[in-house]
Design an enzyme around this catalytic site. Structure first.
Site, PDB file in Angstrom:
ATOM      1  N   TYR B  50       0.985  -1.341  -0.303  1.00 32.42           N
ATOM      2  CA  TYR B  50      -0.362   0.077  -0.497  1.00 32.42           C
ATOM      3  C   TYR B  50       0.828   1.720  -0.072  1.00 32.42           C
ATOM      4  CZ  TYR B  50      -3.897  -3.320   1.240  1.00 32.42           C
ATOM      5  OH  TYR B  50      -4.842  -3.863   1.009  1.00 32.42           O
ATOM      6  N   GLU B  51       0.923   2.611  -0.478  1.00 29.89           N
ATOM      7  CA  GLU B  51       1.091   3.470  -0.885  1.00 29.89           C
ATOM      8  C   GLU B  51       2.349   3.858   0.870  1.00 29.89           C
ATOM      9  OE1 GLU B  51      -1.400   5.049  -3.604  1.00 29.89           O
ATOM     10  OE2 GLU B  51      -2.238   7.025  -2.065  1.00 29.89           O
ATOM     11  N   SER B  52       1.140   3.765   1.599  1.00 32.20           N
ATOM     12  CA  SER B  52       0.918   3.960   3.010  1.00 32.20           C
ATOM     13  C   SER B  52       2.767   4.224   3.011  1.00 32.20           C
ATOM     14  CB  SER B  52       0.509   3.995   3.912  1.00 32.20           C
ATOM     15  OG  SER B  52      -0.149   2.520   3.788  1.00 32.20           O
ATOM     16  N   GLY B  53       3.241   3.281   2.463  1.00 30.92           N
ATOM     17  CA  GLY B  53       4.224   2.263   3.106  1.00 30.92           C
ATOM     18  C   GLY B  53       4.572   1.199   3.811  1.00 30.92           C
TER      19      GLY B  53
END
Lengths: 284, 259, 284, 259
Positions: B50-53
């Site tokens: 997920y792009e949140s890391g």
């Protein structure tokens, strides 16, 4: 060197009308208490920088704090659109707002460049996209080795960055843990940094490569438990997902929004946040 | 098994397109459900990012946001967002990126930015987020989206992210070396780009869907493959696992996390 | 996806004559056992990339493995010069060696660019320095926002990167902790990565932001306790500073060097490393 | 207090130039000793950063290398090397960087790369390491070095890092905005750049050092300030703390760390 001070004093001292300010936190550790304090103190003409404007900027924009916004995704995550931001962009209510729009990759790179003391970042991006046509902070650079055209974006270097973190020790060293987003970059890119923390402890008690901001990189530290609500603090309390759903209703109507902000922000103090997260604390 | 909704089949069909070896850049909504359904059924070792890391995450409930605590708690590791976009996405490590759209054209170009003029929009949409670079840097792109004439348009108002442009070799011409959109999964059908023109072509209709129904939900003249198949309906297991996931998720999002 | 295999097999499979290879580790976690294996297997014509060639490349160069070296500081840290590297550069013994020399900042940026899938990195550096005159991998780019001239360096993208780490779990996820150097970047910049570890465990048992290389980014994992000696492994054993001092004597003389390498490398196996660190393990 | 060596006074004089508010980029050798001496005496809150990524480190013994375990164990945090050079050095956070040289000229330009021709060197030295960017990005540079005609030369063979170039406004002319070398501390004297020409000028001679002795150790015509002072000798405390530090260090480096 970090000064420990009440949030009210920190916002009064370090955030001024007309500043470029980043309230950062990528879904996690969003500094809502600090934003509420800025709203209470009536800041105006701010340039608000943030990857995901989210509820925090929806509130600031709706209350008339901002004249410009730099962002990459303006939604209520997983819920829908941001009604106050839309109302400002589409209808100039409560005031017109200028937008500087990026992709996440671009804005993350722009923070990184700011933290690195540069004026630009380069990356492979925006190919075939229309944003470069409407944002003058997006240019190109040719890689001198491959000849590839890369996107170049202007660095973000805010006057002030404001974040929420789990802990600070008595020397002002700050621990950010979990989804760390761009907070370290935002703090290091800014002239000043204000940090709210869940607690101040004797010893951070962490492993060597934890995300730590040394005390000398921070201007002010304010102990405000619960300050991320309705966002969350890994290890302290969970995300108030039901409030994110509820915000869709509150923010859809100007009067309902205004009334809610009076009751829950203007007439409150940072102390209220600890009670807002009471039911969200779990065993972890 | 006929007791399922079109969106359930959309999600299940998307999950079937994923394999154990895939590294997926997951968005919220149907993609998140599809990726986790794949992980809970035929692709237990799939890597979800997920792009949140959060890398290699295995959420028990679907996140409401891209950065719910559940994603971090169950991840192999969580990295800063600049690193996520530089080392992991731009570094070419993602095999499949999921995108959706407010407006989509026949070449897989996507608009999630504005309806109307950019500087005086009729509707200000959320914007691109990760999409412009997901579209360029992932090995290939799967699009999931419900069909409607409002969404499936002849001409999009803004290129948030580039699909196949005007078709043909448009991607190569602007220096993109990745495949772009290779699969479009909707509530009614499965589409794939024509090998030459890159126009999305219907390769499979979901059970019971008619061409008349299709025509009413798409704002352009639809092309069909020579041999259009019928999408297999959900299996009992697929549907049970998906519904369990949604039930757990609904419960988790309705009450405070710690209660 | 990481395969667990003996070090001998991993070097045989993933490191070939003529490869560009980075054995990384900034003073800490230097993969000496893997380098010894490459020497034993007689690799030739390697391009060796590393910020600090250190004893590890002094040995490989002296044994004739390398035809080119990319580096930024060629010293025995805190002790003096690297005699074998000097002998190669000054006297072409045992063979001539081409050099591609950078500063630390440049080479660290070059690894970062490699990990990021780019062909170049930009940074503020080399101002007034002579290296750009002698290294064609250093060019300039003009910042399109400030007009500043920045240094641009060619990205490092090795065929293979080889590192040592503390632990791997059974899924092949690797933990690097302490002074992490450029190891993550080296692995992510390379086509293949070979990792020696102190131990393989069921659970890495680390905090969320530890430096982890997921198993699918690594080609081979080899359990070789002590493999960093005379360097160290944080949490396992200390640096053998006395050997670094001793190396100055051993390496100063071609015959002494050759004899030492026969006894301690050519006639040994990776198993010897565990005994070399026995006296360096402390309570930590 | 006359019972001290010239190198001890060099180290002590360098430590006196540091304050509690400084953030120092520390090299191995005399700078490391000077910075830690300052920390153990008049500047307990000084921030020491080593290029291995260790920030705010407080070693009990001096490291042999720039990345000894002691540095990480006692640091506030340890960051990757690319971050160290980008966020911390290039980011302009360092007030004082220490450098030394194999060859130094009167304008503080430094060579640690080669003696002789670069492509056919007489002596291949270690090279620059962090120095080229330390010289450019730190607020100011302190140089510590023992005087000798071999090291203090009219013309250096290679510009590893830039000091004041040919003097005057040379730094500004190539776009450097930092101060560059502001202090040169040797075993015999303390030098500072002339405000206009930027040539290093002797401002203080260590006790007992004569101008004849100086002339024999420097390969150019030395300029003296109008009012040359005498460097105060080490205090008992300075010397005791420095010698304790060296004694602990020697002991630690002679035996295996875990023994």
């Amino acid at each position: 060197m970090a000064k420990f001070m009440p949030l009210r004093d920190a916002i009064a001292e370090f955030l001024h009308d007309g500043d470029e300010v980043a309230f950062e936190g990528f879904t996690h550790l969003i500094p809502h208490a600090a934003a509420h304090e800025a709203i209470r103190q009536g800041r105006r003409n701010l340039t608000l920088v943030r990857l995901t404007p989210d509820i925090i900027y929806d509130q600031m924009i709706g209350m008339g704090c901002a004249s410009r916004i730099v962002f990459s995704y303006a939604g209520n995550p997983g819920v829908g659109l941001l009604h106050r931001l839309r109302d400002a962009v589409e209808n100039a209510w409560p005031n017109p707002i200028e937008i500087c729009e990026h992709s996440h990759a671009a804005l993350a790179n722009a923070y990184e460049a700011g933290a690195s003391g540069l004026h630009c970042a380069i990356f492979r991006g925006y190919k075939g996209a229309d944003l470069p046509k409407v944002n003058k902070d997006i240019k190109t650079v040719i890689c001198p080795f491959s000849g590839e055209e890369l996107a170049a974006v202007r660095a973000v270097r805010p006057d002030v960055s404001i974040i929420h973190a789990q802990k600070a020790d008595r020397d002002g060293n700050v621990l950010v843990e979990g989804i760390v987003g761009v907070q370290k970059e935002a703090v290091l890119a800014a002239k000043h940094a204000v940090v709210t923390v869940e607690e101040v402890v004797d010893d951070l008690d962490v492993h060597p490569n934890a995300c730590i901001l040394p005390g000398w990189t921070v201007s002010a530290i304010c102990e405000v438990p619960g300050a991320a609500h309705p966002s969350y603090a890994h290890g302290y309390y969970g995300r108030d997902n039901s409030f994110y759903l509820e915000w869709d209703r509150i923010s859809a109507d100007r009067e309902l929004f205004t009334a809610w902000m009076k009751d829950n922000v203007l007439d409150e103090t940072p102390k209220v946040f600890v009670s807002r997260v009471a039911a969200l604390r779990s065993g972890t | 098994m006929s007791n399922y909704t079109p969106v359930e089949l959309m999600t299940i069909a998307a999950s079937r397109a994923l394999s154990n070896d895939d590294v997926c850049f997951v968005g919220i909504g149907a993609p998140s459900a599809a990726c986790n359904l794949a992980r809970l059924t035929h692709a237990p070792d799939i890597t979800l990012i997920y792009e949140s890391g959060t890398i290699g995450t295995k959420p028990d409930v679907l996140p409401l946001s891209i950065g719910d605590g559940e994603l971090c708690d169950t991840a192999v590791t969580t990295v800063p967002v600049p690193e996520m976009f530089r080392y992991w996405l731009q570094g070419g490590r993602i095999t499949i990126g999921f995108l959706s759209a407010a407006q989509l054209d026949r070449f897989g170009n996507i608009n999630t930015t504005v309806i109307g003029d950019y500087f005086a929009p009729k509707v200000r949409l959320p914007g691109g987020g990760g999409a412009p670079e997901i579209a360029g840097s992932c090995g290939e792109i799967y699009i999931t989206m419900q069909q409607s004439t409002r969404g499936f348009v002849e001409k999009i108002d803004f290129f948030t992210s580039f699909g196949h442009g005007t078709g043909g070799t448009a991607r190569e011409e602007i220096g993109l070396t990745t495949k772009g959109p290779t699969l479009l999964i909707t509530d009614l059908a499965i589409w794939k780009p024509d090998p030459a023109t890159r126009e999305f072509t219907v390769v499979s209709l979901h059970p019971g869907v008619t061409r008349e129904q299709m025509a009413k939900s798409v704002g352009w003249e639809i092309r069909y493959a020579d041999d259009v198949e019928t999408t297999p309906p959900p299996t009992e297991q697929e549907l049970a696992v998906l519904r369990d996931l949604h039930a757990r998720t609904k419960l988790a999002h309705q009450q405070p996390a710690g209660a």
